[in-house]
Design a protein around this motif. Structure first.
Motif, PDB file in Angstrom:
ATOM      1  N   HIS A  76       0.856  -1.189   0.000  1.00  0.00           N
ATOM      2  CA  HIS A  76       0.000   0.000   0.000  1.00  0.00           C
ATOM      3  C   HIS A  76       0.893   1.240   0.000  1.00  0.00           C
ATOM      4  O   HIS A  76       2.050   1.168   0.443  1.00  0.00           O
ATOM      5  CB  HIS A  76      -0.918  -0.003   1.226  1.00  0.00           C
ATOM      6  CG  HIS A  76      -1.852  -1.171   1.257  1.00  0.00           C
ATOM      7  ND1 HIS A  76      -2.191  -1.807   2.416  1.00  0.00           N
ATOM      8  CD2 HIS A  76      -2.499  -1.843   0.265  1.00  0.00           C
ATOM      9  CE1 HIS A  76      -3.016  -2.809   2.150  1.00  0.00           C
ATOM     10  NE2 HIS A  76      -3.204  -2.851   0.853  1.00  0.00           N
ATOM     11  N   PRO A  77       0.389   2.395  -0.459  1.00  0.00           N
ATOM     12  CA  PRO A  77       1.218   3.622  -0.423  1.00  0.00           C
ATOM     13  C   PRO A  77       1.737   3.879   0.994  1.00  0.00           C
ATOM     14  O   PRO A  77       0.976   3.818   1.956  1.00  0.00           O
ATOM     15  CB  PRO A  77       0.244   4.715  -0.865  1.00  0.00           C
ATOM     16  CG  PRO A  77      -0.766   3.994  -1.704  1.00  0.00           C
ATOM     17  CD  PRO A  77      -0.921   2.630  -1.077  1.00  0.00           C
ATOM     18  N   GLY A  78       3.048   4.089   1.115  1.00  0.00           N
ATOM     19  CA  GLY A  78       3.661   4.364   2.417  1.00  0.00           C
ATOM     20  C   GLY A  78       3.937   3.133   3.265  1.00  0.00           C
ATOM     21  O   GLY A  78       4.481   3.245   4.356  1.00  0.00           O
ATOM     22  N   GLU A  79       3.582   1.951   2.783  1.00  0.00           N
ATOM     23  CA  GLU A  79       3.796   0.713   3.536  1.00  0.00           C
ATOM     24  C   GLU A  79       5.228   0.210   3.319  1.00  0.00           C
ATOM     25  O   GLU A  79       5.761   0.317   2.217  1.00  0.00           O
ATOM     26  CB  GLU A  79       2.795  -0.348   3.067  1.00  0.00           C
ATOM     27  CG  GLU A  79       2.801  -1.623   3.870  1.00  0.00           C
ATOM     28  CD  GLU A  79       1.703  -2.592   3.427  1.00  0.00           C
ATOM     29  OE1 GLU A  79       1.321  -3.433   4.255  1.00  0.00           O
ATOM     30  OE2 GLU A  79       1.239  -2.516   2.263  1.00  0.00           O
ATOM     31  N   THR A  99       4.723  -6.249   7.371  1.00  0.00           N
ATOM     32  CA  THR A  99       4.813  -4.830   7.034  1.00  0.00           C
ATOM     33  C   THR A  99       4.460  -3.962   8.236  1.00  0.00           C
ATOM     34  O   THR A  99       3.881  -4.443   9.214  1.00  0.00           O
ATOM     35  CB  THR A  99       3.863  -4.463   5.870  1.00  0.00           C
ATOM     36  OG1 THR A  99       2.517  -4.424   6.364  1.00  0.00           O
ATOM     37  CG2 THR A  99       3.983  -5.445   4.709  1.00  0.00           C
ATOM     38  N   ASP A 100       4.795  -2.687   8.133  1.00  0.00           N
ATOM     39  CA  ASP A 100       4.485  -1.747   9.218  1.00  0.00           C
ATOM     40  C   ASP A 100       2.997  -1.421   9.295  1.00  0.00           C
ATOM     41  O   ASP A 100       2.558  -0.726  10.201  1.00  0.00           O
ATOM     42  CB  ASP A 100       5.332  -0.470   9.103  1.00  0.00           C
ATOM     43  CG  ASP A 100       5.152   0.242   7.778  1.00  0.00           C
ATOM     44  OD1 ASP A 100       4.412  -0.248   6.896  1.00  0.00           O
ATOM     45  OD2 ASP A 100       5.776   1.304   7.607  1.00  0.00           O
ATOM     46  N   LYS A 101       2.192  -1.951   8.359  1.00  0.00           N
ATOM     47  CA  LYS A 101       0.734  -1.790   8.406  1.00  0.00           C
ATOM     48  C   LYS A 101       0.078  -3.062   8.958  1.00  0.00           C
ATOM     49  O   LYS A 101      -1.132  -3.222   8.883  1.00  0.00           O
ATOM     50  CB  LYS A 101       0.173  -1.497   7.009  1.00  0.00           C
ATOM     51  CG  LYS A 101       0.780  -0.291   6.325  1.00  0.00           C
ATOM     52  CD  LYS A 101       0.203   1.008   6.831  1.00  0.00           C
ATOM     53  CE  LYS A 101       0.607   2.150   5.914  1.00  0.00           C
ATOM     54  NZ  LYS A 101       1.115   3.301   6.627  1.00  0.00           N
TER      55      LYS A 101
END
Length: 146
Positions: A76-79, A99-101
């Motif tokens: 995802h955008p920014g992930e 991931t950080d999401k």
């Protein structure tokens, strides 16, 4: 004093995980195209056969063999990828990417020797990969940075 900290390296690397065979590859130059935005993983019932990573909008060279099923995952955008674990024997058999999401992306077979790779420094993410490949991914290293 804050200025001195800003020039200190925040990079680290984890690995190499896998067997001894294969030809070396490195995506160190690819990180200049941007952060990791997608990954393609090809695997069969035994191991990870191939890898390709998208940096920014540019795909790296494909490494590994051509057999097995291909999966393609876009971040995802920014992930960002903040942890990579998995299993290996003579080849990398499984990759689990966190991931950080909070997403967990799993590829390959759940057998072999376990590894778990995380960056040494806070607020750093997976920036590029390197390793060795032949008919499959023989070994993998993970390189972390801001």
């Amino acid at each position: 004093m804050a200025e001195a900290n800003s020039v200190q390296s925040r990079s680290s690397y984890s690995g190499e995980y896998g067997g001894n065979g294969g030809k070396r590859f490195s995506h160190s130059g690819n990180q200049l195209d941007g952060p990791i935005t997608a990954i393609r993983v090809r695997s069969n019932s035994l191991y990870i056969t191939g890898l390709q990573v998208r940096y920014g909008t540019v795909w790296s060279e494909y490494v590994g063999g051509k057999h097995g099923d291909l999966e393609e995952i876009f971040l995802h955008p920014g992930e960002s990828m903040i942890q990579v674990s998995g299993k290996y024997r003579f080849f990398v058999k499984q990759l689990i990417i966190v991931t950080d999401k909070g997403r967990k992306l799993t590829f390959g077979e759940d057998s072999g020797i376990s590894f778990n790779a995380v960056p040494l420094h806070p607020n750093t993410v997976l920036r590029f990969i390197s390793g060795r490949s032949s008919t499959g991914i023989n070994a993998i290293s993970l390189h972390w940075d801001v």
